[in-house]
Design a protein around this motif. Structure first.
Motif, PDB file in Angstrom:
ATOM      1  N   ARG A   1       0.848  -1.179   0.000  1.00  0.00           N
ATOM      2  CA  ARG A   1       0.000   0.000   0.000  1.00  0.00           C
ATOM      3  C   ARG A   1       0.889   1.237   0.000  1.00  0.00           C
ATOM      4  NH1 ARG A   1      -4.440   2.385   3.649  1.00  0.00           N
ATOM      5  NH2 ARG A   1      -2.659   2.820   4.951  1.00  0.00           N
ATOM      6  N   GLY A   2       0.515   2.209  -0.764  1.00  0.00           N
ATOM      7  CA  GLY A   2       1.334   3.400  -0.871  1.00  0.00           C
ATOM      8  C   GLY A   2       1.187   3.909  -2.292  1.00  0.00           C
ATOM      9  N   THR A   3       2.056   4.833  -2.694  1.00  0.00           N
ATOM     10  CA  THR A   3       1.945   5.375  -4.038  1.00  0.00           C
ATOM     11  C   THR A   3       2.796   4.553  -5.002  1.00  0.00           C
ATOM     12  OG1 THR A   3       3.830   6.812  -3.722  1.00  0.00           O
ATOM     13  CG2 THR A   3       1.693   7.672  -3.036  1.00  0.00           C
ATOM     14  N   LEU A   4       2.632   4.866  -6.273  1.00  0.00           N
ATOM     15  CA  LEU A   4       3.477   4.263  -7.303  1.00  0.00           C
ATOM     16  C   LEU A   4       4.937   4.456  -6.949  1.00  0.00           C
ATOM     17  CD1 LEU A   4       1.954   5.324 -10.733  1.00  0.00           C
ATOM     18  CD2 LEU A   4       2.610   3.049 -10.016  1.00  0.00           C
ATOM     19  N   GLU A   5       5.240   5.686  -6.544  1.00  0.00           N
ATOM     20  CA  GLU A   5       6.635   6.009  -6.267  1.00  0.00           C
ATOM     21  C   GLU A   5       7.149   5.223  -5.055  1.00  0.00           C
ATOM     22  OE1 GLU A   5       7.393  10.134  -6.123  1.00  0.00           O
ATOM     23  OE2 GLU A   5       9.491   9.877  -5.513  1.00  0.00           O
ATOM     24  N   ASP A   6       6.328   5.138  -4.012  1.00  0.00           N
ATOM     25  CA  ASP A   6       6.729   4.349  -2.835  1.00  0.00           C
ATOM     26  C   ASP A   6       7.102   2.939  -3.252  1.00  0.00           C
ATOM     27  OD1 ASP A   6       6.042   6.462  -1.269  1.00  0.00           O
ATOM     28  OD2 ASP A   6       4.066   5.679  -0.736  1.00  0.00           O
ATOM     29  N   ASN A   7       6.279   2.387  -4.131  1.00  0.00           N
ATOM     30  CA  ASN A   7       6.502   1.012  -4.518  1.00  0.00           C
ATOM     31  C   ASN A   7       7.770   0.844  -5.335  1.00  0.00           C
ATOM     32  OD1 ASN A   7       4.527  -1.262  -3.873  1.00  0.00           O
ATOM     33  ND2 ASN A   7       3.237   0.552  -4.031  1.00  0.00           N
ATOM     34  N   LEU A   8       8.066   1.828  -6.165  1.00  0.00           N
ATOM     35  CA  LEU A   8       9.305   1.743  -6.923  1.00  0.00           C
ATOM     36  C   LEU A   8      10.505   1.905  -5.999  1.00  0.00           C
ATOM     37  CD1 LEU A   8       8.440   3.796 -10.105  1.00  0.00           C
ATOM     38  CD2 LEU A   8       9.186   1.417 -10.018  1.00  0.00           C
ATOM     39  N   ARG A   9      10.422   2.903  -5.160  1.00  0.00           N
ATOM     40  CA  ARG A   9      11.557   3.221  -4.295  1.00  0.00           C
ATOM     41  C   ARG A   9      11.816   2.159  -3.238  1.00  0.00           C
ATOM     42  NH1 ARG A   9      13.887   8.205  -4.184  1.00  0.00           N
ATOM     43  NH2 ARG A   9      12.853   9.840  -5.385  1.00  0.00           N
ATOM     44  N   LEU A  10      10.871   1.281  -3.062  1.00  0.00           N
ATOM     45  CA  LEU A  10      11.033   0.242  -2.059  1.00  0.00           C
ATOM     46  C   LEU A  10      12.341  -0.508  -2.276  1.00  0.00           C
ATOM     47  CD1 LEU A  10       9.347  -0.758   0.293  1.00  0.00           C
ATOM     48  CD2 LEU A  10       8.380  -2.482  -1.193  1.00  0.00           C
ATOM     49  N   SER A  11      12.727  -0.658  -3.538  1.00  0.00           N
ATOM     50  CA  SER A  11      13.935  -1.439  -3.810  1.00  0.00           C
ATOM     51  C   SER A  11      15.190  -0.633  -3.526  1.00  0.00           C
ATOM     52  CB  SER A  11      13.939  -1.912  -5.258  1.00  0.00           C
ATOM     53  OG  SER A  11      14.121  -0.804  -6.109  1.00  0.00           O
ATOM     54  N   ASN A  12      15.062   0.684  -3.536  1.00  0.00           N
ATOM     55  CA  ASN A  12      16.250   1.505  -3.336  1.00  0.00           C
ATOM     56  C   ASN A  12      15.829   2.871  -2.826  1.00  0.00           C
ATOM     57  OD1 ASN A  12      18.600   2.926  -3.440  1.00  0.00           O
ATOM     58  ND2 ASN A  12      18.870   2.785  -5.666  1.00  0.00           N
ATOM     59  N   PRO A  13      15.695   3.009  -1.528  1.00  0.00           N
ATOM     60  CA  PRO A  13      15.187   4.271  -0.973  1.00  0.00           C
ATOM     61  C   PRO A  13      16.111   5.450  -1.244  1.00  0.00           C
ATOM     62  CG  PRO A  13      15.663   2.664   0.771  1.00  0.00           C
ATOM     63  CD  PRO A  13      16.012   2.020  -0.506  1.00  0.00           C
TER      64      PRO A  13
END
Ligand SMILES: Nc1ncnc2c1ncn2[C@@H]1O[C@H](COP(=O)(O)OP(=O)(O)OP(=O)(O)O)[C@@H](O)[C@H]1O
Ligand SMILES: Nc1ncnc2c1ncn2[C@@H]1O[C@H](COP(=O)(O)OP(=O)(O)OP(=O)(O)O)[C@@H](O)[C@H]1O
Ligand SMILES: [Mg+2]
Ligand SMILES: [Mg+2]
Lengths: 590, 600
Positions: B449-461
């Motif tokens: 749950r979160g935004t598109l960007e959160d989900n992408l950045r999950l791999s590399n904050p």
């Protein structure tokens, strides 16, 4: 409580939930009566023993004491069984009510799933069905009944004391009222300071935990699991902080009740001493009044506790009933038309928005599938192919335009009726954590093992299932995790085939399959469903060879149509390039 | 009663007690406060008795009893304050233990990895980790202090009473001594039925969670009523099991209460008789009468709290099994580091991991056998992945492609054979370090749950905005982002519900692209994409894939234009073929020739 017809929001959430649970009123009253009797026994026992001792101290003849002795014995012996009976009766009633609340919750979620509860998290809903419902057990057990018991006991005790000594009754009554009022005020203060929201926090924690468990593979692979766990535990820490402050105010409530007890005991002693000195009261009553006060407070204590929990219970009830406030995305018409016989399905100038301010997922899409025709729907990812299915299955309603079955708008039909006509395989179909066979058989109650095996074999599962020691009884794991991607898809397909609906809607049944298996599967499915109307969504050009028509969708609109049989795709089996070409042409044209 | 019921998981579960050790100070505090409360109770009884004596026998007025009344009020004040302090201390006893337990359970569940989770029920685990651990509060905060008090208080009170009136003390001792006997009998039965009850409750949770997820499917097949029936059955089973648990608990408190009542009544009776004889003064008699129920009370309360904590104890049993049981079929530990705690991680001697960018990764005679499957999925597989090699893994559905990637990720521990990085066995190294150099696009990606960007950045904050934008372009999500009013900050819903399947897959791809790692594992990354999109992604990603070691499971062309090798899985064995275009070289035949008319 039961049977009253009132608009659902005429009452606060607590009363609403009480009504939903519809506890058996007679049992409830019986439980309360038994509880009250047990409570009165407690008070009476203490008072009578006090009287007995005081009288005995004055050394009267023995026979004057026999009545009191008998009373002490009787009260002592009847209290336990009374309480035992009360607990059995009221717990059974409460548990039954909780079960009904859970079913009610399920009934509320059902017509809203998936569109209406899309904004809600499954873990949170789960917490509502478990933790919140369990909290409500206390409403049934410790809320209503103990309050009633406490009230009756308090009134009877105060009344009896007043008869003996009016000032004593006054003191006891004042202490009881003062003590409970202070305890409630403390509970109210806490609520003001901490605000509501422990239920919400618990729900969030449960939802986060579920998410953590579901996304664990991805998180672990990215090395983010520990960080994510910390994030999940943030709500745990907040709950912890609240619980710490709560323990202070719980302690304060307990202390207040003891203080009030002390005041009542000391107060009744003083008034009784005065009255005895003035010869208004026989002297053996000196111990009776303070002991009666002790007894009365023992009964009132759980009620004070219930009052201090009222805010929690109200919140839990609110979390439950709020599910009923969500919109039902697709409502059946009041006077539904009978289901037409035909199997022609289609869309007419269909416009679908998932969010009222979002982009159009379907933007005036037209689709017409004549009975028995096999139509493939192709198009880029995000074009709106699955959205067509969502509309045909009535999971989402259209903003404008219409979905049709045999020329009749689906709006005029009952959803369940429509769905009996359509067999469906979703793109990421859900498998239940039972066996392979169990998952297939979901589609048709009463299907024989042979039916299931036949459907499995049409879905190209035959040889694999034969290779399994448990065959169709092999468990599939949570979300089908013990199967390969393609196996999951085929189990879902077998399910749809078993349903035997005259219209079949398959959303990318071959996306996870190797070429030969996919080819066999499409071939066999087309053969097995000869005569059925078929909508086949696919990305694989090879699948298009045997269909009657290919519809190309992009940006929520149909951008091209052709029939593979008429073009260059026939014969050489190279339907793929023709489909691609047709789509490119179609795109260029728009 | 506590020590009396010693066997196995008796009233004081040693595994739980060990955990409570961390907060023993608070426990001791709670007990101490409880003892102070008891002392105040004795004082209260004695003072009450003295007052009655003065008024009844001494015909005193209020003025002469004032000091005693003040003392009585003070006794109540002390009792009230000790109740307060006891509440706070009790909470402290439990809070840290339960929080720690929750963290450990979740870390362990995640640590045991996908293979283990696949066989567990999410709803059940989640309920154990939330409600189950909450229920343990009743054990740590309520039961433990009362159990200790139950052993101490009656002794203190009896010591007081025996000094005044040994006869009443004897009555009390005899009746109270029967209580532990009851507790043993009922306690054992209670524990048994409580764990059945917890099974039902967590089972109901699992069912409900599963129904929530499967509701669209059930509705589509007109079987929502079947779901309801399932829930109804779970409800009924839970109710029956709960009632049978409660019956035992209620029976136990009935027995205790009756004993207490009879004991108190007997005491009162004999007190009365001796008052008549004039062998006892009324003050003492009254004090003993008030104290008599208090001798039983701690025992009764311990009994009640024991039953009230039954749910927590049953849940704990399940939780501790997950935590302590080293034999749990674990797949492979997530981190493999010692920090992961118990189980398989312990025996790893962490070795320094060779740089994956420059070392060959090898599967060495890897065999994987899943329980309940007749044949191994991988059977002595050898495979060498030189740095920078692009290898395709093909094979029929179910042939073990995903399993092979799972072995490479360290999610599935081979039953035989090793994964080697350079000269080191992966089993000897830190899996966390290894995975830090690996990007994985799963077959079924999980969004949070979160935004598109959160989900992408999950791999590399730590990725810069520019990197995120580039990743979006590279995985073909720019069109979607442009279409959405909120662009990258659009929420994706739980599990990425508001995205199409192909979009979810491309987010997983974007996650991989955001990580600058030497090894890339792709599991059918284009299964949900049309050929046009596949072609364009292939071009977009080619520069990024260049120089990285890539293993791609695929049924179609996939993302790698030209592969160095194709590995075909057949019956658990591998057949390798040379370089070429995947579409053309797969032993499954060049594209197009296997049309729908191929005979089986
Ligand atoms: N529940 C939803 N809420 C909001 N938007 C949605 C929802 N479901 C789909 N969408 C959006 O609607 C568009 C169409 O989605 P749809 O699932 O129909 O695509 P599709 O053609 O099936 O794509 P794919 O081939 O990737 O499955 C997508 O852009 C998607 O992001
Ligand atoms: N956790 C598990 N428990 C038992 N069996 C499993 C488990 N995971 C996979 N399998 C089995 O192992 C075999 C290989 O599965 P795997 O997912 O590796 O196949 P795959 O080649 O990736 O197939 P697909 O192309 O369909 O994704 C399958 O038969 C599957 O049923
Ligand atoms: Mg789709
Ligand atoms: Mg796979």
């Amino acid at each position: 409580m039961r049977g009253t017809v009132r608009p659902p929001h005429a009452h606060g959430p607590l009363r609403q939930v009480l009504r939903i649970g519809a506890p058996d009123l007679r049992r409830f009253l019986l439980g309360t009566a038994l509880g009250t009797a047990a409570a009165l026994c407690t008070v009476g026992l203490l008072a009578c023993s006090g009287a007995l001792i005081d009288k005995a101290a004055l050394r009267p003849p023995l026979y004057t004491l026999t009545l009191l002795m008998a009373a002490v014995q009787l009260l002592a012996l009847s209290r336990g069984p009374l309480r035992y009976a009360e607990r059995l009766v009221s717990h059974d009633a409460a548990l039954g009510a909780l079960g009904r609340v859970r079913l009610w919750l399920y009934d509320q979620v059902t017509p809203r799933s998936p569109a209406g509860v899309a904004g809600w998290r499954n873990g949170d809903l789960l917490a509502r069905a478990t933790a919140d419902v369990d909290l409500l057990q206390d409403v049934y057990l410790r809320g209503v009944a103990p309050l009633a018991t406490a009230l009756v006991t308090a009134v009877v005790t105060v009344g009896a004391v007043t008869l003996v000594l009016p000032t004593g009754g006054l003191v006891l009554g004042a202490c009881l009222v003062g003590g409970t009022a202070t305890a409630s005020a403390l509970a109210w203060l806490r609520r003001r300071r901490l605000g509501n929201g422990e239920g919400a926090l618990r729900g969030a924690l449960a939802a986060d935990v579920v998410e953590l468990l579901v996304a664990a593979p991805d998180l672990v692979a990215m090395g983010r699991d520990e960080e994510y766990l910390e994030r999940v535990l943030a709500s745990d820490a907040e709950l912890e902080r609240r619980a710490r402050r709560r323990s202070w105010s719980d302690g304060a409530v307990a202390a207040v009740v003891v203080f009030a007890t002390g005041a009542a005991v000391v107060g009744t002693l003083v008034t009784a001493t005065d009255a005895i000195a003035a010869h208004h009261l026989p002297s053996f009553m000196i111990a009776v009044l303070p002991l009666a006060a002790l007894g009365a407070f023992e009964v009132v204590l759980p009620a004070a506790d219930a009052v201090s929990r009222l805010a929690d219970h109200t919140e839990a009830a609110g979390r439950l009933v709020s599910v009923a406030d969500l919109d039902v995305p697709v409502v059946d018409p009041a006077d539904a038309a009978p289901l037409p016989d035909g199997t022609r399905i289609g869309l007419e100038a269909a416009v679908l928005r998932y969010q009222s301010d979002g982009p159009r997922a379907l933007d005036g899409l037209d689709l017409d599938v004549a009975p028995g025709r096999r139509v493939a729907v192709v198009g880029p990812s995000g074009a709106g192919k699955s959205s067509i299915v969502n509309v045909l299955l009535r999971f989402w309603g259209l903003e404008s335009g219409s979905a049709l079955l045999d020329g009749m708008s689906l709006d005029q039909l009952r959803q369940d009726d429509v769905r009996t006509r359509i067999g469906w395989v979703g793109q990421d179909a859900h498998l239940f954590p039972t066996t392979i066979g169990g998952n297939i058989a979901v589609a048709r109650p009463g299907a024989t093992p042979d039916d299931v095996a036949a459907a499995a074999s049409d879905a190209q599962l035959g040889p694999w299932i034969d290779s399994l020691p448990l065959g169709l009884d092999t468990p599939v794991g949570e979300r089908g995790a013990q199967l390969s991607g393609g196996q999951r898809q085929r189990v879902a397909l077998a399910r749809a085939l078993l349903a035997g609906a005259p219209v079949l809607v398959l959303d990318e049944p071959t996306s996870g399959l190797d070429r030969p298996t996919a080819a066999r599967l499409v071939h066999d499915v087309l053969a097995a469903t000869e005569g059925s109307t078929l909508v086949l969504i696919t990305h694989r050009d090879e699948d298009l060879v045997d269909v009657d028509e290919v519809v190309v969708v992009d940006d929520g609109r149909v951008v091209g149509r052709y029939s593979p049989g008429a073009g260059d795709g026939t014969g050489d089996g190279d339907g793929g390039s023709s489909a691609t070409a047709a789509r490119r042409e179609a795109r260029a044209a728009t | 009663m506590d020590r009396a019921v010693a066997p196995a998981r008796g009233p004081v579960d040693p595994r739980l007690i060990r955990r409570a050790a961390a907060t023993r100070h608070y426990l001791i505090g709670a007990v101490a406060v409880g003892l102070v409360g008891t002392a105040a109770l004795v004082a209260q009884a004695v003072l009450l008795g003295a007052i009655v004596q003065k008024v009844l026998i001494g015909h005193a007025g209020v003025a002469r009893t004032v000091p005693l009344l003040v003392g009585l009020a003070a006794a109540f004040a002390v009792r009230g304050l000790s109740a307060w302090a006891g509440e706070v201390a009790a909470h402290r006893t439990s809070s840290r233990v339960t929080s720690t337990l929750r963290r450990q359970l979740l870390a362990r569940a995640v640590g045991l990895g996908p293979s283990w989770l696949a066989g567990e029920r999410t709803g059940e685990l989640a309920t154990s980790a939330t409600q189950g651990i909450d229920a343990l509060d009743a054990y740590f905060a309520r039961y433990l202090p009362t159990a200790v008090l139950a052993a101490l208080t009656p002794v203190v009170l009896l010591a007081w009473i025996v000094a005044d009136d040994w006869f009443s003390a004897v009555i009390l001792v005899v009746t109270a001594a029967v209580i532990p006997l009851f507790m043993i009998l009922l306690g054992l039965e209670a524990t048994r039925s409580a764990s059945r009850q917890w099974e039902r409750l967590s089972g109901l949770a699992a069912t409900f969670y599963d129904l929530l997820q499967g509701l669209p499917t059930l509705r589509a097949f007109g079987r929502a009523d079947a779901g309801r029936a399932t829930l109804e059955r779970a409800n009924r089973e839970l109710r029956d099991e709960t009632m049978s648990t409660l019956k035992v608990a209620f029976l136990s408190s009935l027995a205790l209460e009756t004993l207490a009542s009879v004991g108190t009544a007997l005491v009162a009776l004999f007190l009365g008789l001796r008052l008549l004889n004039g062998t006892l003064d009324v003050g003492t008699a009254l004090a003993i009468l008030v104290l008599a129920p208090e001798v039983y009370l701690p025992l009764r309360r311990a009994g009640a709290e024991f039953h009230a904590s039954a749910e927590g104890r049953a849940a704990a049993e399940r939780i501790l099994d997950v935590l302590d049981d080293a034999d749990v079929k674990a797949g492979v530990m997530a981190g493999g580091d010692a920090a992961q705690g118990t189980g398989r991680g312990d025996r790893r001697h962490v070795r320094l991991l060779p740089d994956p960018a420059t070392s060959t990764v090898r599967l060495d005679q890897v065999t994987v056998r899943f329980p309940g499957r007749a044949v191994p999925v991988l059977d002595g597989v050898d495979l060498a992945l030189e740095p920078g090699a692009h290898v395709a893994v093909v094979g029929e559905s179910g042939s073990g492609k995903s399993t092979l990637l799972s072995v490479l990720l360290g999610f599935t521990e081979p039953d035989r054979g090793d994964v080697r990085v350079g000269g080191a066995r992966l089993a000897d190294c830190s899996l966390r370090d290894w995975r830090a150099g690996v990007a994985w696009v799963p077959q079924r990606p999980n969004l949070v749950r979160g935004t598109l960007e959160d989900n992408l950045r999950l791999s590399n904050p730590d990725a810069t905005d520019a990197e995120v934008v580039r990743a979006v372009e590279r995985c073909g999500l720019d069109g979607l982002v442009a279409r959405l009013a909120d662009g990258m900050t659009t929420p994706v819903g739980e599990g990425g519900l508001t995205l199409s399947a192909g979009e979810r897959q491309r987010i997983a791809l974007g996650r991989a692209v955001l990580r600058d790692v030497p090894v890339v594992l792709l599991d059918e990354p284009t299964a949900h994409l049309d050929t046009g999109r596949e072609d364009s992604l292939r071009e977009l990603l080619a520069p990024w894939l260049e120089g990285r070691t890539v293993v791609m499971a695929a049924h179609r062309g996939g993302l790698v234009g030209r592969v160095d090798r194709t590995v075909t899985l057949v019956s658990g064995q591998v057949v390798e073929t040379g370089p070429g275009e995947l579409d053309r070289v797969g032993p499954l035949g060049p594209s197009g020739t296997l049309g729908a008319r191929v005979p089986r």
